[in-house]
Design a protein around this motif. Sequence first.
Motif, PDB file in Angstrom:
ATOM      1  N   PRO A  59       0.830  -1.205   0.000  1.00 11.35           N
ATOM      2  CA  PRO A  59       0.000   0.000   0.000  1.00 11.35           C
ATOM      3  C   PRO A  59       0.861   1.250   0.000  1.00 11.35           C
ATOM      4  N   GLU A  60       0.442   2.223  -0.739  1.00 11.43           N
ATOM      5  CA  GLU A  60       1.197   3.468  -0.797  1.00 11.43           C
ATOM      6  C   GLU A  60       1.171   4.166   0.552  1.00 11.43           C
ATOM      7  N   GLU A  61       2.366   4.644   0.961  1.00 13.85           N
ATOM      8  CA  GLU A  61       2.442   5.351   2.226  1.00 13.85           C
ATOM      9  C   GLU A  61       1.685   6.672   2.115  1.00 13.85           C
ATOM     10  N   THR A  62       0.885   6.906   3.111  1.00 14.96           N
ATOM     11  CA  THR A  62       0.121   8.139   3.115  1.00 14.96           C
ATOM     12  C   THR A  62       1.029   9.278   3.538  1.00 14.96           C
ATOM     13  N   GLU A  63       1.087  10.289   2.718  1.00 13.79           N
ATOM     14  CA  GLU A  63       1.900  11.458   3.033  1.00 13.79           C
ATOM     15  C   GLU A  63       1.136  12.315   4.027  1.00 13.79           C
ATOM     16  N   ILE A  64       1.627  12.351   5.259  1.00 12.02           N
ATOM     17  CA  ILE A  64       0.879  13.085   6.283  1.00 12.02           C
ATOM     18  C   ILE A  64       1.374  14.518   6.437  1.00 12.02           C
ATOM     19  N   ILE A  65       2.451  14.853   5.722  1.00 13.13           N
ATOM     20  CA  ILE A  65       2.962  16.228   5.763  1.00 13.13           C
ATOM     21  C   ILE A  65       2.721  16.892   4.419  1.00 13.13           C
ATOM     22  N   GLN A  66       2.118  18.051   4.470  1.00  7.58           N
ATOM     23  CA  GLN A  66       1.959  18.872   3.276  1.00  7.58           C
ATOM     24  C   GLN A  66       2.683  20.198   3.531  1.00  7.58           C
ATOM     25  N   VAL A  67       3.513  20.606   2.574  1.00  8.88           N
ATOM     26  CA  VAL A  67       4.271  21.844   2.710  1.00  8.88           C
ATOM     27  C   VAL A  67       3.800  22.821   1.634  1.00  8.88           C
ATOM     28  N   GLU A  68       3.249  23.912   2.095  1.00  8.86           N
ATOM     29  CA  GLU A  68       2.776  24.964   1.175  1.00  8.86           C
ATOM     30  C   GLU A  68       3.935  25.926   0.921  1.00  8.86           C
ATOM     31  N   THR A  69       4.233  26.198  -0.344  1.00  2.63           N
ATOM     32  CA  THR A  69       5.368  27.050  -0.704  1.00  2.63           C
ATOM     33  C   THR A  69       4.890  28.296  -1.435  1.00  2.63           C
ATOM     34  N   PHE A  70       5.308  29.448  -0.921  1.00  3.54           N
ATOM     35  CA  PHE A  70       5.022  30.724  -1.569  1.00  3.54           C
ATOM     36  C   PHE A  70       6.344  31.326  -2.017  1.00  3.54           C
ATOM     37  N   GLU A  71       6.485  31.560  -3.330  1.00  2.00           N
ATOM     38  CA  GLU A  71       7.715  32.126  -3.868  1.00  2.00           C
ATOM     39  C   GLU A  71       7.624  33.646  -3.895  1.00  2.00           C
ATOM     40  N   LEU A  72       8.640  34.268  -3.301  1.00  2.00           N
ATOM     41  CA  LEU A  72       8.686  35.727  -3.259  1.00  2.00           C
ATOM     42  C   LEU A  72       9.292  36.267  -4.549  1.00  2.00           C
ATOM     43  N   THR A  73       8.750  37.369  -5.014  1.00  2.00           N
ATOM     44  CA  THR A  73       9.285  38.015  -6.209  1.00  2.00           C
ATOM     45  C   THR A  73      10.471  38.884  -5.827  1.00  2.00           C
ATOM     46  N   VAL A  74      11.621  38.559  -6.389  1.00  3.43           N
ATOM     47  CA  VAL A  74      12.836  39.319  -6.125  1.00  3.43           C
ATOM     48  C   VAL A  74      13.369  39.814  -7.466  1.00  3.43           C
ATOM     49  N   PRO A  75      13.481  41.140  -7.679  1.00 10.80           N
ATOM     50  CA  PRO A  75      14.021  41.666  -8.940  1.00 10.80           C
ATOM     51  C   PRO A  75      15.417  41.113  -9.209  1.00 10.80           C
ATOM     52  N   GLU A  76      15.713  40.869 -10.468  1.00 14.51           N
ATOM     53  CA  GLU A  76      16.996  40.267 -10.836  1.00 14.51           C
ATOM     54  C   GLU A  76      18.181  41.078 -10.336  1.00 14.51           C
ATOM     55  N   GLN A  77      18.063  42.412 -10.379  1.00 18.84           N
ATOM     56  CA  GLN A  77      19.174  43.261  -9.948  1.00 18.84           C
ATOM     57  C   GLN A  77      19.359  43.239  -8.428  1.00 18.84           C
TER      58      GLN A  77
END
Length: 263
Positions: free
Chosen positions: A46-64
């Motif tokens: 049986p597939e292991e149930t993933e009990i951890i969910q990680v929400e990722t928010f990427e910050l906008t950083v100007p290239e310069q």
Amino acid sequence: MKKILTSFLLIAMIAGCVQQGPTEAEKPEEPPVVEQPEKPVEQEKPEETEIIQVETFELTVPEQEVQDLLGLEPFVIQTPYIEKAGSDYALFNEQMEKNKEKYFNSIRYDEKSKYLIESYFVTVQHFQNDEILSLLIKEIHMGYGAGRGAPTYTSYSFDLNSDTKISQLDLLGQFNLTTNSAKSIMESKLQEQGYNCCPLPENAVYEEYVDCYEEDYLEGYSNNYSVNLDDNSVMYVNNDGELIVVLKIGTQTIPYYVEIQLS
């Protein structure tokens, strides 16, 4: 002519005798047919149930601006949630939601340059074996004018059988360690790596104390990284079931961190 016919018949009879196969009595017995047992059908794991969910928010950083923020990558805010029933899990998720609100409320951009001028950068690592779930959260606060803060590490561990949070000292006990035995292991391994225990005054010059580790708490600072372990220390169990402690090397203002395996 009779002699020729007689000879021919004699040759034919001899040939017939040579070609004649064995009688029924002379035939060898055929080996019995042995029924081979059927191969057991392999059951799909049986597939292991993933009990951890990680929400990722990427910050906008100007290239310069990226060059100014070297060392703070990745520019993300990660928030973990445990998808398993239990009061301790619920309290953890509630705390993570509060942290997330703090992180997002800190984000500020300069209206003209569009530079990111304040934010938290947060990354999450999680580890799981049959018995223990551990999380290690790294948090850095950055603000122009205030500079970049030193990383802050927080760790959490849960017993997957009882669905309860494990305190850091109880985690030591599960590995048959005490604070004294763990301290001996840490000091030995730190010294092997060239680190020494030395006093770290508040106004310490980084270059003078770069290879020092802390034994005691410094007055006025929240220090979770000394070799005197307590429930504020940073420990976790990795995927191989090894107990790891995070220790700080250097001064309060410019520290770096090492991980020591205790088990």
